[in-house]
Design a protein around this motif. Structure first.
Motif, PDB file in Angstrom:
ATOM      1  N   MET A   1      20.428  33.206  26.274  1.00 18.63           N
ATOM      2  CA  MET A   1      20.392  34.612  26.654  1.00 18.63           C
ATOM      3  C   MET A   1      19.689  34.753  27.990  1.00 18.63           C
ATOM      4  N   ALA A   2      20.247  35.575  28.880  1.00 19.31           N
ATOM      5  CA  ALA A   2      19.653  35.763  30.202  1.00 19.31           C
ATOM      6  C   ALA A   2      18.711  36.951  30.171  1.00 19.31           C
ATOM      7  N   PHE A   3      17.580  36.836  30.842  1.00 19.38           N
ATOM      8  CA  PHE A   3      16.617  37.919  30.917  1.00 19.38           C
ATOM      9  C   PHE A   3      16.371  38.275  32.375  1.00 19.38           C
ATOM     10  N   MET A   4      16.017  39.542  32.634  1.00 19.07           N
ATOM     11  CA  MET A   4      15.530  39.952  33.938  1.00 19.07           C
ATOM     12  C   MET A   4      14.033  39.669  33.962  1.00 19.07           C
ATOM     13  N   SER A  86      12.412  38.246  14.276  1.00 19.34           N
ATOM     14  CA  SER A  86      13.366  37.923  13.229  1.00 19.34           C
ATOM     15  C   SER A  86      13.661  36.430  13.276  1.00 19.34           C
ATOM     16  N   ALA A  87      14.217  35.897  12.202  1.00  5.97           N
ATOM     17  CA  ALA A  87      14.586  34.482  12.188  1.00  5.97           C
ATOM     18  C   ALA A  87      15.574  34.174  13.297  1.00  5.97           C
ATOM     19  N   ASN A  88      16.447  35.123  13.584  1.00  2.23           N
ATOM     20  CA  ASN A  88      17.415  34.955  14.661  1.00  2.23           C
ATOM     21  C   ASN A  88      16.714  34.794  16.013  1.00  2.23           C
ATOM     22  N   ASP A  89      15.727  35.655  16.281  1.00  2.00           N
ATOM     23  CA  ASP A  89      15.011  35.592  17.552  1.00  2.00           C
ATOM     24  C   ASP A  89      14.099  34.366  17.634  1.00  2.00           C
ATOM     25  N   MET A  90      13.527  33.957  16.505  1.00  2.00           N
ATOM     26  CA  MET A  90      12.727  32.733  16.515  1.00  2.00           C
ATOM     27  C   MET A  90      13.590  31.539  16.885  1.00  2.00           C
ATOM     28  N   TYR A  91      14.771  31.484  16.322  1.00  2.00           N
ATOM     29  CA  TYR A  91      15.706  30.397  16.652  1.00  2.00           C
ATOM     30  C   TYR A  91      16.004  30.395  18.145  1.00  2.00           C
ATOM     31  N   GLU A  92      16.281  31.572  18.686  1.00  2.00           N
ATOM     32  CA  GLU A  92      16.613  31.673  20.102  1.00  2.00           C
ATOM     33  C   GLU A  92      15.459  31.205  20.991  1.00  2.00           C
ATOM     34  N   GLN A  95      15.204  27.525  20.979  1.00  2.00           N
ATOM     35  CA  GLN A  95      16.245  26.917  21.804  1.00  2.00           C
ATOM     36  C   GLN A  95      15.902  26.978  23.290  1.00  2.00           C
ATOM     37  N   GLN A  96      15.105  27.950  23.662  1.00  2.00           N
ATOM     38  CA  GLN A  96      14.661  28.086  25.056  1.00  2.00           C
ATOM     39  C   GLN A  96      13.473  27.175  25.375  1.00  2.00           C
ATOM     40  N   GLY A  97      12.964  26.463  24.369  1.00  2.00           N
ATOM     41  CA  GLY A  97      11.841  25.555  24.596  1.00  2.00           C
ATOM     42  C   GLY A  97      10.499  26.232  24.716  1.00  2.00           C
ATOM     43  N   LEU A  98      10.358  27.408  24.092  1.00  2.00           N
ATOM     44  CA  LEU A  98       9.149  28.208  24.262  1.00  2.00           C
ATOM     45  C   LEU A  98       8.196  28.158  23.073  1.00  2.00           C
ATOM     46  N   ALA A 321      22.397  34.127  18.814  1.00  2.00           N
ATOM     47  CA  ALA A 321      21.573  33.854  19.993  1.00  2.00           C
ATOM     48  C   ALA A 321      22.431  33.658  21.237  1.00  2.00           C
ATOM     49  N   LYS A 322      23.495  32.912  21.091  1.00  2.00           N
ATOM     50  CA  LYS A 322      24.373  32.612  22.223  1.00  2.00           C
ATOM     51  C   LYS A 322      25.012  33.870  22.796  1.00  2.00           C
TER      52      LYS A 322
END
Length: 337
Positions: A1-4, A86-92, A95-98, A321-322
């Protein structure tokens, strides 16, 4: 996901944190969380169990908090010790290595954590399922998502803005899609909007509309419906025939958390039976630890029957996430307009 990414904002925040004496920082554990009921109930049920630490809530919606984590990735010390996601956001975020990979040996209460709620990158705090909500004085019981997300309801259908992913998921299932394909539901949502469906900015605003009779139906987590029933709102629930998407809310620790000892203390307290029991009673979510003792009457209201459990559907976190940036763009431009 892209962020500003606002690098100046991130660096300014880090500089401000650095200006706080180390001894003072060591006394605090900073929790990134939603505001509203969730933050209030964390303060009530978890904070008192975090002995020896001052718990501070940094309240923001999910997207700004995820963007801040991305912006702070280059910093040695971030600005939060724990993030509620959420579990979805934790996964994301993983995946970003954070995300810090957790050492469960540092959390004694994890011995009773349900295996399905134990992630390498986070911990399930509470869970529920997405159900249909309706006012029994205003309409008969719907059978599922298709019967609820239907243009026939006009402006008596309510939709929650911040629930965009899960609303798209429900619409997809209603239109014959699956957890890994939301596309079939888009036309259905647009039709509902054209018919007058009302969009509310928050869960609380949606609840107020239910209370006043401005709307008669919508979709939401069963746990929230229980909470609103407790507050005297006339709302009943149906486990959708198309399947009951699961929702897991949890906590993860950023890799650059400034106070990891405090983070572990908080995560351990969150899994304490008393904290989990409090959330079950106050917010209607199911505990994620096996030693929580929820009153039978409460469990009957917040849980699912054996038949309904067969319809529980886990989410496709990778797909969500994608495609989240694309979901948001479609939601804001094509759906909300």
């Amino acid at each position: 996901m892209a962020f500003m990414i606002n690098r100046r904002t991130a660096l300014t925040g880090a500089a401000a944190l650095a200006a706080v004496p180390a001894a003072a920082q060591d006394k605090k554990v900073i929790i990134g969380t939603w505001g509203g009921d969730y933050s209030r109930l964390l303060t009530k049920n978890v904070t008192p169990l975090v002995k020896g630490w001052e718990v501070v809530h940094a309240e923001e919606q999910v997207d700004p908090r995820k963007a801040k984590m991305m912006a702070e990735k280059v910093l040695r010390r971030g600005t939060a010790d724990v993030q509620a996601l959420s579990a979805n956001d934790m996964y994301e975020m993983d995946q970003q290595g954070l995300v810090e990979q957790l050492d469960y040996s540092k959390m004694p209460n994890a011995a009773n954590l349900m295996p399905t709620m134990k992630y390498a990158y986070g911990i399930g705090h509470i869970y529920s399922g997405k159900v249909v909500l309706y006012n029994p004085d205003m309409m008969s019981a719907p059978t599922g998502f298709a019967d609820t997300l239907d243009p026939k309801h006009g402006n008596k259908l309510g939709i929650i803005d911040i629930q965009y992913q899960y609303t798209m998921l429900a619409a997809g299932l209603a239109a014959g899609g699956k957890v890994g394909d939301f596309e079939p539901g888009k036309a259905l949502l647009v039709a509902c909007k054209k018919a007058g469906a009302r969009i509310y900015p928050s869960n609380e605003a949606f609840a107020q509309a239910l209370k006043t009779g401005e709307i008669a139906c919508g979709i939401m987590w069963k746990a929230r419906a229980v909470q609103w029933q407790n507050a005297g709102i006339n709302v009943a629930t149906v486990a959708p025939k198309e399947g009951v998407p699961m929702y897991v809310s949890g906590f993860m620790m950023p890799k650059n958390a400034p106070n990891k000892a405090g983070a572990y203390a908080y995560l351990n307290a969150m899994m304490a039976p008393a904290a989990q029991e409090g959330f079950a009673v106050d917010m209607g979510y199911n505990p994620t630890v096996t030693n929580a003792k929820v009153p039978a009457a409460t469990q009957e209201r917040i849980g699912f029957t054996e038949e309904e459990k067969k319809r529980l559907v886990d989410l496709d976190y990778g797909y969500m996430a994608k495609n989240d940036a694309a979901f948001q763009e479609w939601w804001n431009k094509s759906f909300k307009g």
